[in-house]
Design a protein around this motif. Structure first.
Motif, PDB file in Angstrom:
ATOM      1  N   TRP A  42       0.839  -1.195   0.000  1.00 23.76           N
ATOM      2  CA  TRP A  42       0.000   0.000   0.000  1.00 23.76           C
ATOM      3  C   TRP A  42       0.873   1.244   0.000  1.00 23.76           C
ATOM      4  O   TRP A  42       2.021   1.223   0.395  1.00 23.76           O
ATOM      5  CB  TRP A  42      -0.957   0.010   1.179  1.00 23.76           C
ATOM      6  N   PHE A  43       0.289   2.329  -0.481  1.00 21.70           N
ATOM      7  CA  PHE A  43       0.972   3.616  -0.562  1.00 21.70           C
ATOM      8  C   PHE A  43      -0.003   4.678  -0.092  1.00 21.70           C
ATOM      9  O   PHE A  43      -1.154   4.687  -0.518  1.00 21.70           O
ATOM     10  CB  PHE A  43       1.392   3.891  -2.011  1.00 21.70           C
ATOM     11  N   GLU A  44       0.444   5.554   0.783  1.00 17.72           N
ATOM     12  CA  GLU A  44      -0.417   6.632   1.245  1.00 17.72           C
ATOM     13  C   GLU A  44      -0.103   7.874   0.440  1.00 17.72           C
ATOM     14  O   GLU A  44       1.012   8.389   0.478  1.00 17.72           O
ATOM     15  CB  GLU A  44      -0.204   6.907   2.732  1.00 17.72           C
ATOM     16  N   GLY A  45      -1.084   8.338  -0.334  1.00 18.27           N
ATOM     17  CA  GLY A  45      -0.899   9.540  -1.133  1.00 18.27           C
ATOM     18  C   GLY A  45      -1.662   9.473  -2.442  1.00 18.27           C
ATOM     19  O   GLY A  45      -2.372   8.515  -2.726  1.00 18.27           O
ATOM     20  N   GLU A  46      -1.486  10.491  -3.230  1.00 26.31           N
ATOM     21  CA  GLU A  46      -2.144  10.590  -4.532  1.00 26.31           C
ATOM     22  C   GLU A  46      -1.507   9.620  -5.529  1.00 26.31           C
ATOM     23  O   GLU A  46      -0.338   9.250  -5.398  1.00 26.31           O
ATOM     24  CB  GLU A  46      -2.026  12.014  -5.073  1.00 26.31           C
ATOM     25  N   LEU A  47      -2.255   9.244  -6.565  1.00 21.79           N
ATOM     26  CA  LEU A  47      -1.760   8.321  -7.578  1.00 21.79           C
ATOM     27  C   LEU A  47      -0.521   8.880  -8.287  1.00 21.79           C
ATOM     28  O   LEU A  47       0.440   8.160  -8.532  1.00 21.79           O
ATOM     29  CB  LEU A  47      -2.857   8.001  -8.598  1.00 21.79           C
TER      30      LEU A  47
END
Length: 76
Positions: A42-47
């Motif tokens: 997972w990645f936290e932030g905008e695409l």
């Protein structure tokens, strides 16, 4: 209140589970512990920010972490 956005890897994390980060014990020169995350699943932030960090979005809309990209190339 803030809105947080998460992008989940559709290959290694298809259920979109966000693992809980944990704190590592602080070193003698540090005041606080450091949060650890493997940067995968997972990645936290905008695409757009995720893409700059090495994530890809396949032609069918799947999000793929940098570690799983070889698998994704065989899917496309």
């Amino acid at each position: 209140m803030s809105i947080r956005k998460f992008i989940f890897c559709d290959i290694c994390n298809p259920q979109a589970l966000r693992s809980i980060e944990f704190r590592r014990a602080p070193r003698t020169s540090e005041r606080n512990g450091r949060r650890l995350s493997d940067g995968r699943a997972w990645f936290e932030g905008e695409l757009g920010v995720a893409i700059k960090a090495g994530w890809i979005c396949t032609s069918d809309g799947q999000h793929v972490c940098p570690v799983c990209q070889d698998t994704a190339k065989s899917i496309d």
